[in-house]
Design a protein around this motif. Structure first.
Motif, PDB file in Angstrom:
ATOM      1  N   GLY A  55       0.699  -1.282  -0.003  1.00 59.74           N
ATOM      2  CA  GLY A  55       0.100   0.020   0.089  1.00 59.74           C
ATOM      3  C   GLY A  55       0.700   1.253  -0.113  1.00 59.74           C
ATOM      4  O   GLY A  55       0.405   2.217   0.279  1.00 59.74           O
ATOM      5  N   ASP A  56       2.078   1.260  -0.309  1.00 59.49           N
ATOM      6  CA  ASP A  56       2.926   2.312  -0.421  1.00 59.49           C
ATOM      7  C   ASP A  56       4.020   2.185  -1.437  1.00 59.49           C
ATOM      8  O   ASP A  56       4.421   1.281  -1.817  1.00 59.49           O
ATOM      9  N   TRP A  57       4.410   3.496  -2.118  1.00 61.51           N
ATOM     10  CA  TRP A  57       5.521   3.616  -2.922  1.00 61.51           C
ATOM     11  C   TRP A  57       6.935   3.511  -2.143  1.00 61.51           C
ATOM     12  O   TRP A  57       7.080   4.234  -1.303  1.00 61.51           O
ATOM     13  N   LYS A  58       7.664   2.849  -2.695  1.00 63.74           N
ATOM     14  CA  LYS A  58       8.972   2.585  -2.129  1.00 63.74           C
ATOM     15  C   LYS A  58       9.970   2.703  -3.171  1.00 63.74           C
ATOM     16  O   LYS A  58       9.737   2.690  -4.516  1.00 63.74           O
ATOM     17  N   HIS A  59      11.177   3.233  -3.066  1.00 68.68           N
ATOM     18  CA  HIS A  59      12.265   3.520  -4.022  1.00 68.68           C
ATOM     19  C   HIS A  59      13.095   2.135  -3.779  1.00 68.68           C
ATOM     20  O   HIS A  59      13.400   1.806  -2.638  1.00 68.68           O
ATOM     21  N   LEU A  60      13.473   1.956  -5.215  1.00 64.39           N
ATOM     22  CA  LEU A  60      14.408   0.577  -5.547  1.00 64.39           C
ATOM     23  C   LEU A  60      15.568   1.031  -6.192  1.00 64.39           C
ATOM     24  O   LEU A  60      15.386   0.986  -7.534  1.00 64.39           O
ATOM     25  N   TYR A  78      22.668  -2.203   0.665  1.00 59.61           N
ATOM     26  CA  TYR A  78      21.129  -2.205   0.639  1.00 59.61           C
ATOM     27  C   TYR A  78      20.664  -1.115   1.164  1.00 59.61           C
ATOM     28  O   TYR A  78      19.445  -0.786   1.336  1.00 59.61           O
ATOM     29  N   SER A  79      21.551   0.090   1.182  1.00 63.96           N
ATOM     30  CA  SER A  79      20.849   1.353   1.588  1.00 63.96           C
ATOM     31  C   SER A  79      19.671   1.957   0.815  1.00 63.96           C
ATOM     32  O   SER A  79      18.815   2.642   1.328  1.00 63.96           O
ATOM     33  N   ASP A  84      11.634   4.599   1.871  1.00 58.96           N
ATOM     34  CA  ASP A  84      10.516   5.637   1.433  1.00 58.96           C
ATOM     35  C   ASP A  84      11.427   7.104   1.196  1.00 58.96           C
ATOM     36  O   ASP A  84      12.459   7.035   1.239  1.00 58.96           O
ATOM     37  N   THR A  85      10.611   7.872   0.656  1.00 54.90           N
ATOM     38  CA  THR A  85      11.293   9.176   0.114  1.00 54.90           C
ATOM     39  C   THR A  85      12.190   9.681   1.227  1.00 54.90           C
ATOM     40  O   THR A  85      13.075  10.216   1.180  1.00 54.90           O
ATOM     41  N   PRO A  86      11.483  10.153   2.506  1.00 49.61           N
ATOM     42  CA  PRO A  86      12.302  10.988   3.328  1.00 49.61           C
ATOM     43  C   PRO A  86      13.645  10.111   3.592  1.00 49.61           C
ATOM     44  O   PRO A  86      14.736  10.804   3.740  1.00 49.61           O
ATOM     45  N   THR A  87      13.670   8.894   3.606  1.00 45.62           N
ATOM     46  CA  THR A  87      15.016   7.981   3.918  1.00 45.62           C
ATOM     47  C   THR A  87      15.754   8.105   2.771  1.00 45.62           C
ATOM     48  O   THR A  87      16.973   8.209   2.826  1.00 45.62           O
ATOM     49  N   LEU A  88      15.272   8.194   1.434  1.00 48.41           N
ATOM     50  CA  LEU A  88      16.032   8.451   0.514  1.00 48.41           C
ATOM     51  C   LEU A  88      16.701   9.773   0.351  1.00 48.41           C
ATOM     52  O   LEU A  88      18.107   9.738   0.117  1.00 48.41           O
ATOM     53  N   PHE A 108       4.597  10.395  -4.759  1.00 47.10           N
ATOM     54  CA  PHE A 108       5.469  10.706  -3.727  1.00 47.10           C
ATOM     55  C   PHE A 108       5.274  11.902  -3.027  1.00 47.10           C
ATOM     56  O   PHE A 108       5.919  12.354  -2.247  1.00 47.10           O
ATOM     57  N   LYS A 109       3.975  12.643  -3.501  1.00 47.96           N
ATOM     58  CA  LYS A 109       3.684  13.934  -2.722  1.00 47.96           C
ATOM     59  C   LYS A 109       3.123  13.704  -1.163  1.00 47.96           C
ATOM     60  O   LYS A 109       2.327  12.476  -1.140  1.00 47.96           O
TER      61      LYS A 109
END
Length: 109
Positions: A55-60, A78-79, A84-88, A108-109
């Motif tokens: 249920g969420d968009w993640k960066h890979l 594996y960073s 999520d966007t804030p972690t990215l 990602f808004k």
């Protein structure tokens, strides 16, 4: 002779060498085959995948998981794996490869 480095999926799959766009293309194909929603995110000099999971968009970003380093030593990082966007943005303060316009990527808004 086949090219050594490529920005297409066949670079990673056939030549076993790829740029970030090659990794991104392979991951997109695999995710689509598994019916997992995804798309590619491009910044000025880099590209990676966005994946819809739980249920969420993640960066890979598989480029960072490539075990080949400049000195030839195997390193796994594996960073940038399903974050999520804030972690990215926090991780990317130094490198600034993952700059993307949320006006284009509304997920990602």
């Amino acid at each position: 002779m086949l090219p050594t480095i490529t920005n297409k999926a066949n670079g990673a799959l056939v030549n076993k060498v790829a740029l970030c766009s090659g990794y991104t293309d392979v991951m997109a194909v695999m995710l689509e085959k598994l019916d997992i929603n995804n798309f590619r995110i491009a910044s000025e000099g880099h590209i990676w995948n966005a994946v819809y999971i739980d249920g969420d968009w993640k960066h890979l970003d598989l480029t960072w998981d490539d075990p080949v380093s400049a000195d030839g030593k195997p390193v796994l990082d594996y960073s940038y794996f399903l974050i999520d966007t804030p972690t990215l943005m926090d991780l990317d303060k130094k490198e600034q490869e993952h700059i993307f316009n949320t006006e284009f990527y509304l997920e990602f808004k």
